[in-house]
Design an enzyme around this catalytic site. Structure first.
Site, PDB file in Angstrom:
ATOM      1  N   ALA A  37       0.865  -1.171   0.000  1.00  8.24           N
ATOM      2  CA  ALA A  37       0.000   0.000   0.000  1.00  8.24           C
ATOM      3  C   ALA A  37       0.906   1.225   0.000  1.00  8.24           C
ATOM      4  CB  ALA A  37      -0.894  -0.014   1.232  1.00  8.24           C
TER       5      ALA A  37
ATOM      6  N   GLY B 208       0.578  -4.858   0.907  1.00  4.95           N
ATOM      7  CA  GLY B 208      -0.585  -4.864   0.025  1.00  4.95           C
ATOM      8  C   GLY B 208      -0.299  -5.542  -1.311  1.00  4.95           C
TER       9      GLY B 208
ATOM     10  N   GLU C  38      -0.770  -9.071  -0.634  1.00  2.00           N
ATOM     11  CA  GLU C  38      -2.204  -9.250  -0.391  1.00  2.00           C
ATOM     12  C   GLU C  38      -2.996  -9.191  -1.696  1.00  2.00           C
ATOM     13  OE1 GLU C  38      -1.831  -6.133   2.630  1.00  2.00           O
ATOM     14  OE2 GLU C  38      -2.944  -7.452   3.987  1.00  2.00           O
TER      15      GLU C  38
ATOM     16  N   GLU D  65       4.475  -5.011   7.222  1.00  2.00           N
ATOM     17  CA  GLU D  65       3.764  -3.929   7.917  1.00  2.00           C
ATOM     18  C   GLU D  65       4.230  -3.743   9.350  1.00  2.00           C
ATOM     19  OE1 GLU D  65       2.311  -6.315   6.081  1.00  2.00           O
ATOM     20  OE2 GLU D  65       0.801  -5.414   4.767  1.00  2.00           O
TER      21      GLU D  65
HETATM   22  C1  HXC Z   1       5.121   4.363  -1.120  1.00  2.00           C
HETATM   23  C2  HXC Z   1       7.031   3.383  -1.910  1.00  2.00           C
HETATM   24  C3  HXC Z   1       6.645   2.143  -1.359  1.00  2.00           C
HETATM   25  C4  HXC Z   1       5.400   2.084  -0.667  1.00  2.00           C
HETATM   26  C5  HXC Z   1       8.543   1.886  -2.330  1.00  2.00           C
HETATM   27  N1  HXC Z   1       8.209   3.169  -2.498  1.00  2.00           N
HETATM   28  N2  HXC Z   1       7.610   1.235  -1.634  1.00  2.00           N
HETATM   29  N3  HXC Z   1       6.277   4.486  -1.774  1.00  2.00           N
HETATM   30  N4  HXC Z   1       4.695   3.221  -0.572  1.00  2.00           N
HETATM   31  N5  HXC Z   1       4.928   0.953  -0.148  1.00  2.00           N
HETATM   32  C6  HXC Z   1       8.977   4.211  -3.212  1.00  2.00           C
HETATM   33  C7  HXC Z   1      10.178   4.657  -2.421  1.00  2.00           C
HETATM   34  O1  HXC Z   1       9.809   5.593  -1.445  1.00  2.00           O
HETATM   35  C8  HXC Z   1      11.048   5.238  -3.493  1.00  2.00           C
HETATM   36  O2  HXC Z   1      10.572   6.518  -3.858  1.00  2.00           O
HETATM   37  C9  HXC Z   1      10.779   4.317  -4.673  1.00  2.00           C
HETATM   38  O3  HXC Z   1       9.524   3.684  -4.392  1.00  2.00           O
HETATM   39  C10 HXC Z   1      11.832   3.237  -4.818  1.00  2.00           C
HETATM   40  O4  HXC Z   1      11.958   2.536  -3.596  1.00  2.00           O
HETATM   41  P1  HXC Z   1      13.354   2.373  -2.825  1.00  2.00           P
HETATM   42  O5  HXC Z   1      13.023   2.148  -1.397  1.00  2.00           O
HETATM   43  O6  HXC Z   1      14.268   3.484  -3.155  1.00  2.00           O
HETATM   44  O7  HXC Z   1      13.887   1.033  -3.499  1.00  2.00           O
HETATM   45  P2  HXC Z   1      14.866  -0.064  -2.864  1.00  2.00           P
HETATM   46  O8  HXC Z   1      15.922   0.598  -2.041  1.00  2.00           O
HETATM   47  O9  HXC Z   1      15.244  -0.948  -3.983  1.00  2.00           O
HETATM   48  O10 HXC Z   1      13.960  -0.882  -1.820  1.00  2.00           O
HETATM   49  C11 HXC Z   1      12.836  -1.621  -2.294  1.00  2.00           C
HETATM   50  C12 HXC Z   1      11.922  -2.030  -1.088  1.00  2.00           C
HETATM   51  C13 HXC Z   1      11.559  -0.742  -0.310  1.00  2.00           C
HETATM   52  C14 HXC Z   1      12.665  -3.010  -0.196  1.00  2.00           C
HETATM   53  C15 HXC Z   1      10.694  -2.711  -1.681  1.00  2.00           C
HETATM   54  O11 HXC Z   1      11.054   0.234  -1.228  1.00  2.00           O
HETATM   55  C16 HXC Z   1      10.515  -0.971   0.750  1.00  2.00           C
HETATM   56  O12 HXC Z   1      10.811  -1.498   1.814  1.00  2.00           O
HETATM   57  N6  HXC Z   1       9.269  -0.531   0.496  1.00  2.00           N
HETATM   58  C17 HXC Z   1       8.201  -0.571   1.459  1.00  2.00           C
HETATM   59  C18 HXC Z   1       7.698  -1.959   1.614  1.00  2.00           C
HETATM   60  C19 HXC Z   1       6.564  -2.027   2.655  1.00  2.00           C
HETATM   61  O13 HXC Z   1       6.769  -1.706   3.821  1.00  2.00           O
HETATM   62  N7  HXC Z   1       5.352  -2.391   2.216  1.00  2.00           N
HETATM   63  C20 HXC Z   1       4.200  -2.478   3.088  1.00  2.00           C
HETATM   64  C21 HXC Z   1       3.461  -1.205   3.059  1.00  2.00           C
HETATM   65  S1  HXC Z   1       2.037  -1.256   4.182  1.00  2.00           S
HETATM   66  P3  HXC Z   1      11.481   7.836  -3.672  1.00  2.00           P
HETATM   67  O14 HXC Z   1      10.599   8.904  -4.233  1.00  2.00           O
HETATM   68  O15 HXC Z   1      11.750   7.947  -2.232  1.00  2.00           O
HETATM   69  O16 HXC Z   1      12.703   7.540  -4.492  1.00  2.00           O
HETATM   70  C22 HXC Z   1       0.954  -2.253   3.386  1.00  2.00           C
HETATM   71  C23 HXC Z   1      -0.198  -2.844   4.127  1.00  2.00           C
HETATM   72  C24 HXC Z   1      -1.420  -2.085   4.067  1.00  2.00           C
HETATM   73  O17 HXC Z   1       1.090  -2.585   2.273  1.00  2.00           O
HETATM   74  C25 HXC Z   1      -2.160  -2.204   5.341  1.00  2.00           C
HETATM   75  C26 HXC Z   1      -1.537  -1.457   6.465  1.00  2.00           C
HETATM   76  C27 HXC Z   1      -2.472  -0.488   7.134  1.00  2.00           C
END
Ligand code: HXC
Length: 257
Positions: A65, A108, A111, A131
């Site tokens: 998400a 997400g 999911e 998460e």
């Molecule tokens: C918004 C995101 C994002 C996300 C990545 N990006 N994941 N933006 N929401 N979930 C953006 C980054 O901010 C970045 O933008 C660009 O995408 C590239 O990501 P990087 O982090 O620079 O890439 P990398 O270093 O290769 O790492 C990849 C990754 C990391 C390991 C996948 O991006 C990551 O950990 N993402 C989050 C994963 C996560 O926590 N997902 C769960 C979300 S909560 P900029 O502009 O900064 O360059 C969820 C559940 C919903 O999904 C229900 C909960 C209430």
């Protein structure tokens, strides 16, 4: 274009939805949800479509998400806005859906893959529910669907630690239906989708309906449903055609009726 965050294409009887927010690793914001649900509904209403493929990029199916969109919201806003509610409509699509997963399928993203019927994974796929690292928990069905896919202990370990698992572990655990080399992922998805789409549409809807029911009904009730749905297919021309074709040693020509 008709959609802001996805690419949509029809290949034969297969509808393709490609998540297209490369700048955010296909993070699922509200617009993605609206786009995917709208595109899936159009395919679902089209009798020319017998299977749907959802995919992302090589690097990411979807990294979750959209954290930046959610960050400042409070609990009441999440609840009253039913922040992830639209995805329920996607999960309710009648047409079989294949998730073709390459790279990250996190939060997400994982999911969303689990709302599909088949998860075809590239050997580069990485699945996880991270998460807990953000101070929250899965919010698009992960806590319920992952446990049904991989069992309590694997699901609990993944959700409590937030660690990722690779494609091989996902397949061993029963999350990935099948793993293929990354270079073959889209071709394999099309091939699998075509194989499905060549069947009788009423039988596909029926099969998906009873499979879905199996996840939420006691055995006896599920078996009763199966008996009735099975019987109902004997009122289709396709059942007569399928069985006649077998007897006549030829390929069936299904009409979707
Ligand atoms: C918004 C995101 C994002 C996300 C990545 N990006 N994941 N933006 N929401 N979930 C953006 C980054 O901010 C970045 O933008 C660009 O995408 C590239 O990501 P990087 O982090 O620079 O890439 P990398 O270093 O290769 O790492 C990849 C990754 C990391 C390991 C996948 O991006 C990551 O950990 N993402 C989050 C994963 C996560 O926590 N997902 C769960 C979300 S909560 P900029 O502009 O900064 O360059 C969820 C559940 C919903 O999904 C229900 C909960 C209430």
């Amino acid at each position: 274009a008709e959609y802001e965050t996805i690419l949509v294409e029809t290949r034969g009887r297969v509808g393709w939805i490609t998540l297209n927010r490369p700048e955010a690793l296909n993070a699922l914001n509200s617009q993605v949800c609206r786009d995917v649900v709208a595109a899936a509904s159009v395919f679902d209403a089209d009798e020319g479509i017998g299977a749907i493929v959802v995919t992302g990029s090589e690097r990411a199916f979807a990294a979750g998400a959209d954290i930046k969109e959610m960050e400042s919201k409070n609990g009441l806003e999440m609840l009253m806005g039913d922040h992830f509610g639209g995805w329920t409509q996607f999960a309710a699509v009648r047409t079989p859906v294949i998730a073709a997963v390459s790279g990250y399928a996190l939060g997400g993203g994982c999911e969303l893959a689990m709302m599909c019927d088949i998860i075809l994974a590239a050997d580069t796929a990485k699945f996880g529910q991270p998460e807990i690292n953000l101070g929250v928990i899965p919010g698009m069905g992960g806590s319920q669907r992952l446990i049904r896919a991989v069992g309590y202990y694997k699901a609990a370990e993944l959700i409590l630690t937030g660690r990722m698992m690779d494609a091989a572990e996902a397949e061993r655990s029963g999350l990935a239906s099948r793993v293929v080399p990354a270079a073959d992922l889209l071709a394999e998805a099309q091939k699998t989708a075509e194989a499905i789409a060549s069947k009788s549409l009423p039988s596909l809807y029926a099969a998906k309906a009873v499979l879905d029911a199996a996840l939420e009904t006691p055995m006896a009730e599920g078996l009763r449903l199966e008996k009735h749905v099975f019987a109902s297919l004997f009122d289709t021309a396709d059942q007569k055609e399928g069985m006649a074709a077998f007897r006549e040693k030829r390929a069936p020509e299904f009409k979707g009726r």
